[in-house]
Design a protein around this motif. Structure first.
Motif, PDB file in Angstrom:
ATOM      1  N   THR A  42      53.326 -20.972  -7.099  1.00 24.93           N
ATOM      2  CA  THR A  42      53.598 -19.541  -6.973  1.00 24.93           C
ATOM      3  C   THR A  42      54.778 -19.223  -7.882  1.00 24.93           C
ATOM      4  OG1 THR A  42      52.908 -19.603  -4.675  1.00 24.93           O
ATOM      5  CG2 THR A  42      54.255 -17.723  -5.326  1.00 24.93           C
ATOM      6  N   GLY A  77      65.897 -23.722 -13.460  1.00 27.54           N
ATOM      7  CA  GLY A  77      65.978 -24.805 -14.434  1.00 27.54           C
ATOM      8  C   GLY A  77      66.512 -24.381 -15.794  1.00 27.54           C
ATOM      9  N   LEU A 106      57.571 -16.484  -9.898  1.00 34.63           N
ATOM     10  CA  LEU A 106      58.205 -15.169 -10.005  1.00 34.63           C
ATOM     11  C   LEU A 106      57.707 -14.547 -11.301  1.00 34.63           C
ATOM     12  CD1 LEU A 106      60.628 -13.220  -9.031  1.00 34.63           C
ATOM     13  CD2 LEU A 106      61.853 -14.289 -10.935  1.00 34.63           C
ATOM     14  N   LYS A 120      75.641 -36.078 -13.945  1.00 34.19           N
ATOM     15  CA  LYS A 120      76.253 -34.934 -13.275  1.00 34.19           C
ATOM     16  C   LYS A 120      75.339 -33.721 -13.153  1.00 34.19           C
ATOM     17  CE  LYS A 120      80.877 -36.176 -14.793  1.00 34.19           C
ATOM     18  NZ  LYS A 120      81.902 -35.970 -13.790  1.00 34.19           N
ATOM     19  N   GLU A 171      57.816 -21.830  -6.237  1.00 34.83           N
ATOM     20  CA  GLU A 171      57.858 -22.855  -7.294  1.00 34.83           C
ATOM     21  C   GLU A 171      56.551 -22.798  -8.073  1.00 34.83           C
ATOM     22  OE1 GLU A 171      59.725 -25.335  -8.900  1.00 34.83           O
ATOM     23  OE2 GLU A 171      57.807 -25.464  -9.978  1.00 34.83           O
ATOM     24  N   ASP A 187      70.585 -26.259 -13.294  1.00 36.40           N
ATOM     25  CA  ASP A 187      70.447 -26.210 -14.750  1.00 36.40           C
ATOM     26  C   ASP A 187      70.391 -24.778 -15.278  1.00 36.40           C
ATOM     27  OD1 ASP A 187      70.420 -28.936 -14.678  1.00 36.40           O
ATOM     28  OD2 ASP A 187      68.549 -29.187 -15.792  1.00 36.40           O
ATOM     29  N   ARG A 220      68.765 -40.112 -11.347  1.00 40.36           N
ATOM     30  CA  ARG A 220      68.516 -41.385 -10.654  1.00 40.36           C
ATOM     31  C   ARG A 220      69.549 -41.707  -9.585  1.00 40.36           C
ATOM     32  NH1 ARG A 220      68.285 -45.992 -14.508  1.00 40.36           N
ATOM     33  NH2 ARG A 220      70.054 -44.928 -15.459  1.00 40.36           N
ATOM     34  N   GLN A 249      64.622 -38.623  -8.709  1.00 45.16           N
ATOM     35  CA  GLN A 249      64.267 -37.270  -8.250  1.00 45.16           C
ATOM     36  C   GLN A 249      62.855 -37.178  -7.677  1.00 45.16           C
ATOM     37  OE1 GLN A 249      66.332 -34.880 -11.350  1.00 45.16           O
ATOM     38  NE2 GLN A 249      65.083 -33.227 -10.589  1.00 45.16           N
ATOM     39  N   ALA A 265      72.082 -21.119 -10.309  1.00 44.29           N
ATOM     40  CA  ALA A 265      72.490 -22.431  -9.780  1.00 44.29           C
ATOM     41  C   ALA A 265      71.748 -23.536 -10.515  1.00 44.29           C
ATOM     42  CB  ALA A 265      72.198 -22.512  -8.285  1.00 44.29           C
ATOM     43  N   GLY A 295      61.615 -24.691  -7.212  1.00 46.80           N
ATOM     44  CA  GLY A 295      61.585 -25.698  -6.147  1.00 46.80           C
ATOM     45  C   GLY A 295      61.878 -27.074  -6.701  1.00 46.80           C
ATOM     46  N   GLY A 296      62.824 -27.141  -7.669  1.00 49.70           N
ATOM     47  CA  GLY A 296      63.319 -28.437  -8.129  1.00 49.70           C
ATOM     48  C   GLY A 296      64.363 -28.927  -7.131  1.00 49.70           C
ATOM     49  N   ILE A 297      65.149 -29.884  -7.556  1.00 54.36           N
ATOM     50  CA  ILE A 297      66.109 -30.498  -6.629  1.00 54.36           C
ATOM     51  C   ILE A 297      67.133 -29.485  -6.126  1.00 54.36           C
ATOM     52  CG2 ILE A 297      67.744 -31.329  -8.401  1.00 54.36           C
ATOM     53  CD1 ILE A 297      67.740 -33.992  -6.794  1.00 54.36           C
ATOM     54  N   ALA A 316      72.087 -32.935 -11.826  1.00 56.33           N
ATOM     55  CA  ALA A 316      71.558 -32.597 -10.503  1.00 56.33           C
ATOM     56  C   ALA A 316      72.696 -32.510  -9.489  1.00 56.33           C
ATOM     57  CB  ALA A 316      70.541 -33.650 -10.072  1.00 56.33           C
ATOM     58  N   ASN A 317      73.640 -33.442  -9.595  1.00 55.28           N
ATOM     59  CA  ASN A 317      74.744 -33.463  -8.627  1.00 55.28           C
ATOM     60  C   ASN A 317      75.539 -32.159  -8.661  1.00 55.28           C
ATOM     61  OD1 ASN A 317      74.748 -36.123  -7.273  1.00 55.28           O
ATOM     62  ND2 ASN A 317      74.801 -36.889  -9.355  1.00 55.28           N
TER      63      ASN A 317
HETATM   64  C1  LIG Z   1      65.630 -37.404 -18.427  1.00 55.24           C
HETATM   65  C2  LIG Z   1      66.605 -36.816 -17.489  1.00 55.24           C
HETATM   66  C3  LIG Z   1      67.459 -37.651 -16.779  1.00 55.24           C
HETATM   67  C4  LIG Z   1      68.375 -37.097 -15.904  1.00 55.24           C
HETATM   68  N1  LIG Z   1      69.255 -37.911 -15.227  1.00 55.24           N
HETATM   69  C5  LIG Z   1      70.172 -37.347 -14.384  1.00 55.24           C
HETATM   70  C6  LIG Z   1      71.093 -38.146 -13.610  1.00 55.24           C
HETATM   71  O1  LIG Z   1      71.123 -39.365 -13.702  1.00 55.24           O
HETATM   72  N2  LIG Z   1      71.932 -37.514 -12.730  1.00 55.24           N
HETATM   73  C7  LIG Z   1      71.941 -36.142 -12.606  1.00 55.24           C
HETATM   74  O2  LIG Z   1      72.731 -35.617 -11.790  1.00 55.24           O
HETATM   75  N3  LIG Z   1      71.088 -35.378 -13.329  1.00 55.24           N
HETATM   76  C8  LIG Z   1      70.213 -35.938 -14.206  1.00 55.24           C
HETATM   77  N4  LIG Z   1      69.340 -35.174 -14.913  1.00 55.24           N
HETATM   78  C9  LIG Z   1      69.420 -33.753 -14.781  1.00 55.24           C
HETATM   79  C10 LIG Z   1      68.612 -33.276 -13.630  1.00 55.24           C
HETATM   80  O3  LIG Z   1      67.282 -33.714 -13.707  1.00 55.24           O
HETATM   81  C11 LIG Z   1      68.653 -31.763 -13.636  1.00 55.24           C
HETATM   82  O4  LIG Z   1      70.012 -31.375 -13.694  1.00 55.24           O
HETATM   83  C12 LIG Z   1      68.026 -31.224 -12.380  1.00 55.24           C
HETATM   84  O5  LIG Z   1      66.652 -31.492 -12.346  1.00 55.24           O
HETATM   85  C13 LIG Z   1      68.221 -29.722 -12.335  1.00 55.24           C
HETATM   86  O6  LIG Z   1      67.597 -29.255 -11.200  1.00 55.24           O
HETATM   87  P1  LIG Z   1      67.186 -27.752 -11.091  1.00 55.24           P
HETATM   88  O7  LIG Z   1      66.549 -27.640  -9.741  1.00 55.24           O
HETATM   89  O8  LIG Z   1      68.328 -26.897 -11.443  1.00 55.24           O
HETATM   90  O9  LIG Z   1      66.122 -27.540 -12.236  1.00 55.24           O
HETATM   91  P2  LIG Z   1      64.657 -28.146 -12.350  1.00 55.24           P
HETATM   92  O10 LIG Z   1      64.585 -29.483 -11.730  1.00 55.24           O
HETATM   93  O11 LIG Z   1      64.286 -28.009 -13.769  1.00 55.24           O
HETATM   94  O12 LIG Z   1      63.798 -27.171 -11.469  1.00 55.24           O
HETATM   95  C14 LIG Z   1      63.568 -25.833 -11.832  1.00 55.24           C
HETATM   96  C15 LIG Z   1      62.246 -25.427 -11.240  1.00 55.24           C
HETATM   97  O13 LIG Z   1      62.069 -24.018 -11.389  1.00 55.24           O
HETATM   98  C16 LIG Z   1      60.690 -23.794 -11.573  1.00 55.24           C
HETATM   99  N5  LIG Z   1      60.511 -22.451 -12.161  1.00 55.24           N
HETATM  100  C17 LIG Z   1      60.935 -22.022 -13.365  1.00 55.24           C
HETATM  101  N6  LIG Z   1      60.603 -20.733 -13.552  1.00 55.24           N
HETATM  102  C18 LIG Z   1      59.944 -20.340 -12.424  1.00 55.24           C
HETATM  103  C19 LIG Z   1      59.335 -19.104 -12.015  1.00 55.24           C
HETATM  104  N7  LIG Z   1      59.340 -18.012 -12.789  1.00 55.24           N
HETATM  105  N8  LIG Z   1      58.748 -19.039 -10.817  1.00 55.24           N
HETATM  106  C20 LIG Z   1      58.733 -20.142  -9.997  1.00 55.24           C
HETATM  107  N9  LIG Z   1      59.293 -21.342 -10.338  1.00 55.24           N
HETATM  108  C21 LIG Z   1      59.893 -21.428 -11.536  1.00 55.24           C
HETATM  109  C22 LIG Z   1      60.255 -24.905 -12.483  1.00 55.24           C
HETATM  110  O14 LIG Z   1      58.877 -25.119 -12.408  1.00 55.24           O
HETATM  111  C23 LIG Z   1      61.077 -26.074 -11.940  1.00 55.24           C
HETATM  112  O15 LIG Z   1      60.359 -26.873 -11.024  1.00 55.24           O
HETATM  113  C24 LIG Z   1      68.415 -35.705 -15.767  1.00 55.24           C
HETATM  114  C25 LIG Z   1      67.534 -34.893 -16.486  1.00 55.24           C
HETATM  115  C26 LIG Z   1      66.645 -35.424 -17.332  1.00 55.24           C
HETATM  116  C27 LIG Z   1      65.705 -34.529 -18.110  1.00 55.24           C
END
Ligand SMILES: Cc1cc2nc3c(=O)[nH]c(=O)nc-3n(C[C@H](O)[C@H](O)[C@H](O)COP(=O)(O)OP(=O)(O)OC[C@H]3O[C@@H](n4cnc5c(N)ncnc54)[C@H](O)[C@@H]3O)c2cc1C
Length: 550
Positions: A146, A183, A148, A322, A35, A311, A47, A124, A309, A13-15, A324-325
Motif C-alpha cells: 500500500t 527511506g 502513499l 549508524k 508500506e 534515512d 547487521r 535487518q 525520520a 514499513g522499513g526498520i 538504522a540505529n
Molecule cells: C548495504 C547496506 C548496509 C547497511 N548496514 C548498516 C549497518 O550495519 N548499521 C546500520 O545502522 N545501518 C546500516 N545500513 C543502513 C540501514 O539499512 C538504513 O539506514 C535503514 O534501512 C533505514 O531505514 P528506513 O526505515 O529509514 O528506510 P528503509 O529501510 O529504506 O525503508 C523505507 C521504506 O519506505 C517505503 N516507501 C517509500 N516510499 C513509500 C510510499 N510512497 N508509500 C509507502 N511506502 C513507501 C519503502 O518501500 C521502504 O520499505 C545499511 C544500508 C545498506 C544499504
C-alpha cells in the motif's frame, strides 16, 4: 472513496517505520502504517543494533529475541583487507581471539556498569519481522503493498491519499501527524521542498546477496567484513551468518557510463569468485540491490505536521553502523512527544524539540560515517582500521561506550532544563545524571527482583529520588493525581520503593540523599535537583510545565 482516520500516519514499513509504530503503540497511540513493498526487507542490510538501540528494544521486550535471531552472526568481528578473501592480510586466529575479547559491540559481552545490555548482531531481514510481529501483537495496523500517493497538510491535520497496489483501491486518510520513514529516496522530503546538507554522493554500489558454503573456511576465525582491494575494482564481502549467506558490495561508476545492468548475475558470479579467491566455488546469487553511499541530512526534520525520520532525514554510508540505529533513536525520541501532544499532556510546541534534538545527532552520525568512506563509496581501509584500533581494541570501556555504542550525544532543547553551575568535565553524553543525557544504569531491586533503572522508563515521566527524597516522590504523586500527566515516582534507598542493592544510585545520578532527577519517557534526564528543597511540589510543577510547554 473510502475515508478513514488515524492519529498518526507512518509512511514506510522499513526498520524505522516499524519501530515508530511499535513505540507509538507502547505509548497507547495506534498509528496506521503503509508500506509499498509486499513484505519486510529481504536484504540483510544493517547487521546490528548498537548498545543504545538494544536498550530501546529492551523497553518493548525485544532485546533477547533480537539477540537469539542474530546468534549465527554474533561472532563475526573485525575488518580484513586484501586482494582476495583467501589471501586477506591479518586473517589469523590470534587476531580473531584478540578481537573477541573486545566484542562487546555486538557479541553479547556484558557491558558491566554501563548498561544492562550490549549491542546485538542481527540483520535487518531478521529484525524487521520481529518488529512486525510485535506491532501486530499490539493490534497495530500495518498495510503492506500500500503506498502513499499524495498528501496535503493544513492547520488541523494531514489528508493523505493511499492506494492498495493489489486492487488499485484508493482511500483518503485524515491524520493529525505523519511520519515520513520513506527511506533514502525521501519523496516526501522532496515534495516538501526540504533541502539537504552534507557532501552528497560518495559512490554507487551493488549489494549482492549470495549463497556459498564457506563454513569450513571461516570457522574459528569469523570476520565481519573484508575489503577487496584491486586496482581495477573495489568490493567488500560482509558476513551474514558466518556459514552460507554473504553479501558482496561491488562498486560501479556511472561517470564511466556503468549502470547496474552491466552487472548481470553471471558477471557478478565471476567477480565474487575472484574476490573470494576460489575460482571453482559453487555460488548462487539470490538478489542484487543497487544503492548509493551518500551523506545527505535534511535541513529540518519537521515541517508542520510532518516529521522526517531514518534515512529520509539522514542518509549516510553504513560503515559506522549508524544508519538504522540513528533512525530508530529518531522515532524513539518522537513517539513519546507525539503521544504527549495527542493526549493533551503537552503543547504542540513540544514537537519542535524533535528537530532540535535529533538533527544535530543525525548530522554528526552522517558526517562521521561519510568520513569512513573511501574510493567508490566503500570503506576506506586505512581509515577504518585505524579507527577500529582506536575505538575497538582498547580496554577503556567507558570511552568506547560513549563514542561508538550510540551514546556519544546529549540533548539540549526546551524539553531539557540545564543545570547552572560550573562547566561539565565529563565527555558529552556520559551518563552521570546531568540533564540531557541518558539516565545512568544501576542495578536495583524492585519487589525482590533485580532490574536495571532503565527498566523503569519507556512510557511515563519518572522521578527518582535519593533515600531521603520522600518529599519529591510525594510531590510527584500529588501532581499526577490531580492532572492527566503520566508521572510516577520511586524513592531509591534501603526503605524506598526500590532498593539500591549495590549502593551506586546516588553517585551515578549525581544527587545527594535528598535530591532527585526527572527522567523523560525516552530515558533522558530532563531535570535534576542535586539536593532537596522546601517546596518540592511547586518546583516540580514548574519544571514539568516548562518541559511540556503548557
Ligand atoms: C548495504 C547496506 C548496509 C547497511 N548496514 C548498516 C549497518 O550495519 N548499521 C546500520 O545502522 N545501518 C546500516 N545500513 C543502513 C540501514 O539499512 C538504513 O539506514 C535503514 O534501512 C533505514 O531505514 P528506513 O526505515 O529509514 O528506510 P528503509 O529501510 O529504506 O525503508 C523505507 C521504506 O519506505 C517505503 N516507501 C517509500 N516510499 C513509500 C510510499 N510512497 N508509500 C509507502 N511506502 C513507501 C519503502 O518501500 C521502504 O520499505 C545499511 C544500508 C545498506 C544499504
Amino acid at each position: 472513496m473510502i475515508h478513514e482516520e488515524a492519529p498518526v500516519l507512518i509512511v514506510g514499513g522499513g526498520i524505522v517505520g516499524l519501530s515508530a509504530a511499535l513505540f507509538l503503540l507502547h505509548q497507547d497511540v495506534p498509528p496506521l502504517l503503509v508500506e509499498r513493498h509486499s513484505g519486510t526487507s529481504i536484504h540483510p542490510r544493517a547487521r546490528g543494533t548498537n548498545g543504545r538501540t538494544t536498550e530501546i528494544y529492551r523497553e518493548v521486550g525485544l532485546d533477547e529475541k533480537i539477540r537469539v535471531a542474530g546468534e549465527a552472526l554474533a561472532p563475526a568481528l573485525g575488518w580484513l583487507t586484501g586482494e582476495t578473501l583467501v589471501g586477506a592480510a591479518n586473517w589469523t586466529v590470534e587476531r580473531w581471539q584478540q578481537m573477541q575479547q573486545h566484542n562487546f559491540a555486538f557479541g553479547g559481552k556484558d557491558m558491566g556498569t554501563l548498561s544492562p545490555v550490549s549491542g546485538a548482531r542481527c540483520t535487518q531481514d531478521l529484525l524487521e519481522p520481529l518488529l512486525l510481529e510485535a506491532v501486530r501483537e499490539r493490534g497495530g495496523d500495518v498495510r503492506f503493498y500500500t503506498e502513499l500517493v499524495s498528501f496535503e497538510q493544513d492547520d488541523a491535520g494531514i489528508t493523505a491519499l493511499i492506494r492498495d497496489r493489489a486492487t488499485g483501491e484508493e482511500r483518503t486518510v485524515r491524520a493529525q501527524y505523519m511520519i515520513a520513514a520513506d527511506g533514502a529516496r525521501a519523496l516526501i522530503r522532496k515534495q516538501l521542498g526540504i533541502a539537504t546538507n552534507g557532501q552528497g554522493s560518495q559512490g554507487h554500489l551493488l549489494n549482492i546477496l549470495f549463497h556459498a558454503d564457506l563454513s569450513e573456511m571461516v570457522r574459528g576465525r569469523e570476520f565481519s567484513a573484508c575489503i577487496i582491494e584491486r586496482p581495477e575494482r573495489r568490493g567488500l564481502i560482509t558476513s551474514i551468518n558466518n556459514t552460507d549467506r554473504w553479501v558482496f558490495h561491488l562498486t560501479y561508476d556511472p561517470a564511466r557510463g556503468e549502470t547496474p545492468d552491466d552487472f548481470p548475475p553471471e558477471r557478478c558470479l565471476e567477480l565474487i569468485r575472484d574476490a573470494i579467491g576460489l575460482p571453482e566455488l559453487e555460488i548462487q546469487i539470490q538478489s542484487i540491490l543497487p544503492w548509493e553511499a551518500a551523506v545527505r541530512v535534511a535541513e529540518t526534520f519537521q515541517q508542520g505536521r510532518v516529521f522526517l525520520a531514518g534515512d529520509a532525514a539522514h542518509q549516510m554510508p553504513p560503515w559506522g553502523g549508524k544508519g538504522a540505529n540513528s533512525g530508530i533513536a529518531d522515532v524513539h525520541n518522537l513517539a513519546w512527544k507525539l503521544a504527549a501532544v495527542l493526549k493533551g499532556r503537552a503543547a504542540p510546541a513540544l514537537l519542535q524539540t524533535y528537530d532540535v534534538e535529533r538533527r544535530p545527532v543525525g548530522y554528526e552520525a552522517a558526517v562521521e560515517s561519510g568520513g569512513m568512506s573511501g574510493k567508490g563509496g566503500l570503506p576506506d581501509g586505512n581509515m577504518f582500521l585505524f579507527q577500529a584500533a582506536q575505538k575497538g581494541f582498547t580496554n577503556d570501556l567507558a570511552a568506547i561506550f560513549v563514542r561508538v555504542f550510540g551514546f556519544g550525544y546529549e540533548y539540549a532543547s526546551t524539553a531539557i532544563i540545564p543545570e547552572e553551575g560550573p562547566a561539565l568535565t565529563v565527555a558529552p553524553g556520559t551518563p552521570d545524571g546531568h540533564p540531557g543525557t541518558r539516565v545512568p544504569h544501576v542495578w536495583i531491586e524492585r519487589q525482590g527482583q533485580r532490574i536495571s533503572t532503565l527498566d523503569l522508563f519507556g512510557r511515563d515521566f519518572v522521578l527518582l529520588s535519593g533515600p531521603e527524597g520522600a518529599a519529591w516522590c510525594e510531590a510527584a504523586r500529588s501532581i499526577a493525581a490531580r492532572s492527566n500527566l503520566n508521572l510516577v515516582a520511586y524513592r531509591v534507598g534501603p526503605a524506598g520503593d526500590v532498593q539500591d542493592t549495590d549502593n551506586k544510585w546516588q553517585s551515578q545520578a549525581g544527587i545527594q540523599t535528598d535530591g532527585a532527577i526527572l527522567v523523560r519517557p525516552d530515558g533522558f534526564v530532563a531535570w535534576r535537583s542535586q539536593v532537596g528543597t522546601s517546596q518540592p511540589e511547586q518546583q516540580l510543577e514548574m519544571v514539568l510545565k516548562q518541559i511540556l510547554m503548557q
